[in-house]
Design a protein around this motif. Structure first.
Motif, PDB file in Angstrom:
ATOM      1  N   LEU A   1       0.936  -1.280   0.189  1.00 55.53           N
ATOM      2  CA  LEU A   1       0.026  -0.007  -0.015  1.00 55.53           C
ATOM      3  C   LEU A   1       0.938   1.315  -0.272  1.00 55.53           C
ATOM      4  N   GLY A   2       1.968   1.318   0.932  1.00 54.51           N
ATOM      5  CA  GLY A   2       2.707   2.436   0.852  1.00 54.51           C
ATOM      6  C   GLY A   2       3.450   2.632  -0.724  1.00 54.51           C
ATOM      7  N   VAL A   3       3.884   1.615  -1.171  1.00 54.71           N
ATOM      8  CA  VAL A   3       4.392   1.827  -2.660  1.00 54.71           C
ATOM      9  C   VAL A   3       3.549   2.278  -3.391  1.00 54.71           C
ATOM     10  N   MET A   4       2.496   2.043  -3.474  1.00 56.94           N
ATOM     11  CA  MET A   4       1.164   2.359  -4.290  1.00 56.94           C
ATOM     12  C   MET A   4       1.126   4.086  -3.814  1.00 56.94           C
ATOM     13  N   ILE A   5       1.060   4.345  -2.777  1.00 57.18           N
ATOM     14  CA  ILE A   5       0.610   5.969  -2.391  1.00 57.18           C
ATOM     15  C   ILE A   5       1.899   6.622  -2.575  1.00 57.18           C
ATOM     16  N   GLY A   6       3.224   6.050  -2.635  1.00 57.85           N
ATOM     17  CA  GLY A   6       4.564   6.864  -2.891  1.00 57.85           C
ATOM     18  C   GLY A   6       4.433   6.904  -4.390  1.00 57.85           C
TER      19      GLY A   6
ATOM     20  N   VAL B   1      -4.774  11.331 -18.447  1.00 59.76           N
ATOM     21  CA  VAL B   1      -3.792  11.409 -17.314  1.00 59.76           C
ATOM     22  C   VAL B   1      -4.889  11.297 -15.929  1.00 59.76           C
ATOM     23  N   GLN B   2      -5.928  12.168 -15.657  1.00 63.20           N
ATOM     24  CA  GLN B   2      -6.659  12.161 -14.818  1.00 63.20           C
ATOM     25  C   GLN B   2      -7.326  10.621 -14.569  1.00 63.20           C
ATOM     26  N   ASP B   3      -7.617  10.118 -15.690  1.00 63.63           N
ATOM     27  CA  ASP B   3      -8.189   8.768 -15.641  1.00 63.63           C
ATOM     28  C   ASP B   3      -6.892   7.968 -14.709  1.00 63.63           C
ATOM     29  N   LEU B   4      -5.914   7.980 -15.089  1.00 64.86           N
ATOM     30  CA  LEU B   4      -4.634   6.946 -14.407  1.00 64.86           C
ATOM     31  C   LEU B   4      -4.734   7.332 -13.044  1.00 64.86           C
ATOM     32  N   LEU B   5      -4.668   8.331 -12.714  1.00 67.37           N
ATOM     33  CA  LEU B   5      -4.579   8.985 -11.312  1.00 67.37           C
ATOM     34  C   LEU B   5      -5.803   8.426 -10.493  1.00 67.37           C
ATOM     35  N   VAL B   6      -6.790   8.723 -10.954  1.00 68.39           N
ATOM     36  CA  VAL B   6      -8.150   8.331 -10.194  1.00 68.39           C
ATOM     37  C   VAL B   6      -8.121   6.822 -10.021  1.00 68.39           C
ATOM     38  N   LYS B   7      -7.933   5.920 -11.055  1.00 71.25           N
ATOM     39  CA  LYS B   7      -7.775   4.731 -11.103  1.00 71.25           C
ATOM     40  C   LYS B   7      -6.736   4.166 -10.078  1.00 71.25           C
ATOM     41  N   SER B   8      -5.573   4.721  -9.910  1.00 69.75           N
ATOM     42  CA  SER B   8      -4.641   4.546  -8.753  1.00 69.75           C
ATOM     43  C   SER B   8      -5.293   4.878  -7.498  1.00 69.75           C
ATOM     44  N   LEU B   9      -6.034   5.940  -7.307  1.00 68.45           N
ATOM     45  CA  LEU B   9      -6.343   6.499  -5.987  1.00 68.45           C
ATOM     46  C   LEU B   9      -7.577   5.375  -5.553  1.00 68.45           C
ATOM     47  N   GLY B  10      -8.426   5.004  -6.552  1.00 71.09           N
ATOM     48  CA  GLY B  10      -9.237   4.006  -6.229  1.00 71.09           C
ATOM     49  C   GLY B  10      -8.511   2.620  -5.685  1.00 71.09           C
ATOM     50  N   ASN B  11      -7.697   2.070  -6.332  1.00 71.61           N
ATOM     51  CA  ASN B  11      -6.905   1.029  -5.745  1.00 71.61           C
ATOM     52  C   ASN B  11      -6.299   1.193  -4.305  1.00 71.61           C
ATOM     53  N   ILE B  12      -5.813   2.512  -4.094  1.00 69.88           N
ATOM     54  CA  ILE B  12      -5.383   2.783  -2.737  1.00 69.88           C
ATOM     55  C   ILE B  12      -6.152   2.765  -1.678  1.00 69.88           C
ATOM     56  N   THR B  13      -7.422   3.447  -2.309  1.00 69.59           N
ATOM     57  CA  THR B  13      -8.525   3.420  -1.210  1.00 69.59           C
ATOM     58  C   THR B  13      -9.188   2.284  -0.843  1.00 69.59           C
ATOM     59  N   ALA B  14      -9.326   1.284  -1.754  1.00 64.96           N
ATOM     60  CA  ALA B  14      -9.901   0.034  -1.555  1.00 64.96           C
ATOM     61  C   ALA B  14      -9.109  -0.797  -0.915  1.00 64.96           C
ATOM     62  N   CYS B  15      -7.920  -0.814  -0.988  1.00 63.60           N
ATOM     63  CA  CYS B  15      -6.846  -1.705  -0.387  1.00 63.60           C
ATOM     64  C   CYS B  15      -6.542  -1.171   1.325  1.00 63.60           C
TER      65      CYS B  15
ATOM     66  N   LEU C   1      -7.338  -3.472   4.733  1.00 59.17           N
ATOM     67  CA  LEU C   1      -5.918  -3.538   5.587  1.00 59.17           C
ATOM     68  C   LEU C   1      -6.461  -3.086   6.876  1.00 59.17           C
ATOM     69  N   VAL C   2      -7.475  -1.965   6.829  1.00 52.91           N
ATOM     70  CA  VAL C   2      -7.996  -1.561   8.317  1.00 52.91           C
ATOM     71  C   VAL C   2      -8.832  -2.597   8.942  1.00 52.91           C
TER      72      VAL C   2
ATOM     73  N   GLU D   1      -2.235 -11.265  -1.456  1.00 47.88           N
ATOM     74  CA  GLU D   1      -2.685 -11.189  -2.905  1.00 47.88           C
ATOM     75  C   GLU D   1      -3.276 -10.039  -3.605  1.00 47.88           C
ATOM     76  N   TYR D   2      -4.413  -9.537  -3.003  1.00 47.03           N
ATOM     77  CA  TYR D   2      -5.066  -8.433  -3.639  1.00 47.03           C
ATOM     78  C   TYR D   2      -4.293  -6.887  -3.643  1.00 47.03           C
ATOM     79  N   VAL D   3      -3.722  -6.626  -2.453  1.00 43.60           N
ATOM     80  CA  VAL D   3      -2.737  -5.442  -2.511  1.00 43.60           C
ATOM     81  C   VAL D   3      -1.771  -5.469  -3.273  1.00 43.60           C
ATOM     82  N   ALA D   4      -0.841  -6.591  -3.172  1.00 45.98           N
ATOM     83  CA  ALA D   4       0.357  -6.568  -4.104  1.00 45.98           C
ATOM     84  C   ALA D   4       0.014  -6.637  -5.364  1.00 45.98           C
TER      85      ALA D   4
END
Length: 424
Positions: A290-295, A320-334, A338-339, A360-363
């Motif tokens: 998760l941290g690697v994704m956030i970084g 570009v916004q599409d790539l950022l939003v998809k990444s943020l969605g993955n971060i938020t779901a993961c 984990l919480v 498995e999922y987060v990686a």
């Protein structure tokens, strides 16, 4: 362990009446120290004292660790001055009651967010710390008796002694449970170890290496603390890596290594106990991922705002916004997954398959998100100057270690179907 908070976060919007119509939502401003990637404010779940620890760790990593990373990553060397910096920070052994600066033990939620903070700065640093503070420390904490814990762990908690964890072998990774070739033979008050281990992080310089070997008499896996300088113990650095280049992975040869019975971890009685260690620690790898994704996301977001093309910031481009939003969605779901995993851990009810699903999922989400973030940089994304290339390369290692994607899938698949698909 203390109990993680179970109450939901306070709402982030308040209703205000409008003379022109129904109530509308007015967003509440995020605190200045909130991460841009913490879109649902997960960090607000921490109680104030634990959040203070997290913020201190964030400031420490940004000031003292981040400036070291690219130079040493490029050279494939370990910055030994980092150990002294960690020692002074008091971060080691926070999760273990009775060791380290903070007592009682902190929650798994804080422990996970600290692992995320490490991954957000550098996956190699997170791995070094996870091997020492997670795999090695927990192996002794869980597998040792009280005398052994008292003998080994205080120096590890202060990082005066560094640990390593030697399970994987040159011819045995995921299948090492049934095919461990490293052997242990008892001779009086000593054990004689013979065999080889591979991919062992920290092993080139560790003071204590927890080595797992198969007892030739009862065929059960046992664990031994091999101390630095023991005759017959030879670690050789693995060269040519494209990921986690700061981590000093070694191939270890054990030739007639004599270990006293006092250094055999007496509560490790078979591979079932090894699996228990991995059950706990693989959740930590998910937090690192998760941290690697956030970084990577933070780097891409900042770059998109600054980089111009066709006379405007590329952040204004839809793709570009599409790539950022998809990444943020993955971060938020993961993060949400984990919480809840941390809550289950704090309650003592989490299961192996839950830890496996998280890894498995987060990686997997990390791997695709980091690739999207690197894509935003174009050609600049393949050089260390912009950091994201390091995150992109390191993601491959996190995707594979502590159990591959496929092995985690089989663990979860067996749980949900009741049928084992393991071959062999």
């Amino acid at each position: 362990m203390t109990t993680a908070p179970t109450a939901p976060v306070s709402p982030t919007a308040t209703a205000t009446a409008s003379p022109a119509g129904p109530a509308t939502a007015t967003p509440t401003a995020q605190p200045d120290d909130c991460l841009a990637a913490d879109f649902y404010q997960y960090e607000a779940l921490l109680p104030d004292d634990e959040r203070e620890i997290l913020l201190k760790a964030r400031a420490f990593l940004r000031k003292d660790i981040k400036p070291l990373v690219n130079e040493y990553w490029g050279r494939g060397e370990f910055p030994f001055e980092m150990i002294e910096k960690f020692r002074a920070s008091g971060l080691a052994a926070l999760a273990y009651e009775g060791y380290g600066e903070h007592k009682p033990a902190t929650s798994h939620l804080l422990g996970g967010m600290l692992a995320t903070e490490l991954g957000r700065v550098d996956a190699s640093t997170a791995t070094f710390f996870g091997v020492h503070n997670g795999l090695a420390f927990y192996s002794i904490h869980y597998g040792g008796d009280q005398e052994q814990r008292d003998r080994f762990l205080p120096a590890m908690a202060s990082m005066d002694k560094i640990g390593a964890f030697a399970l994987t072998e040159p011819l045995g990774g995921s299948d090492v449970s049934g095919g461990m070739r490293t052997t242990a033979r008892r001779e009086g008050d000593e054990w004689i170890l013979d065999g080889a281990k591979k991919w062992i992080g920290n092993a080139t310089f560790a003071d204590y290496v927890v080595v797992f070997a198969r007892d030739v008499d009862d065929n059960k896996v046992k664990a031994f603390v091999v101390e630095k300088g023991t005759p017959g113990f030879r670690p050789e650095k693995i060269e040519g890596k494209i990921a986690l280049r700061i981590v000093q992975n070694a191939e270890i040869t054990l030739t007639g290594v004599r270990v006293p019975e006092a250094n055999r971890l007496h509560n490790i009685r078979g591979f079932r106990d090894v699996a228990e260690i991995l059950r706990v620690t693989r959740g930590g790898v998910a937090w690192q991922a998760l941290g690697v994704m956030i970084g990577a996301y933070e780097l891409a977001l900042d770059y998109a705002k600054e980089r111009t093309a066709f006379g405007r910031p590329i952040a204004k481009f839809q793709l570009v916004q599409d790539l950022l939003v998809k990444s943020l969605g993955n971060i938020t779901a993961c993060w949400g997954m984990l919480v809840q995993l941390a809550r289950l851990q704090d309650q003592g009810v989490f299961r192996d398959e839950q830890s496996a699903l998280a890894k498995e999922y987060v990686a997997a989400r990390m791997r695709e998100s980091v690739a999207w973030c690197r894509e935003i940089f174009g050609g600049n994304g393949i050089v260390l100057d912009h950091d994201v290339a390091r995150f992109f390369s390191d993601a491959e290692a996190l995707y594979s270690y502590e159990g591959t994607h496929q092995m985690q899938t089989l663990i979860v698949g067996k749980s949900i179907t009741g049928h084992s698909a393991f071959v062999g």
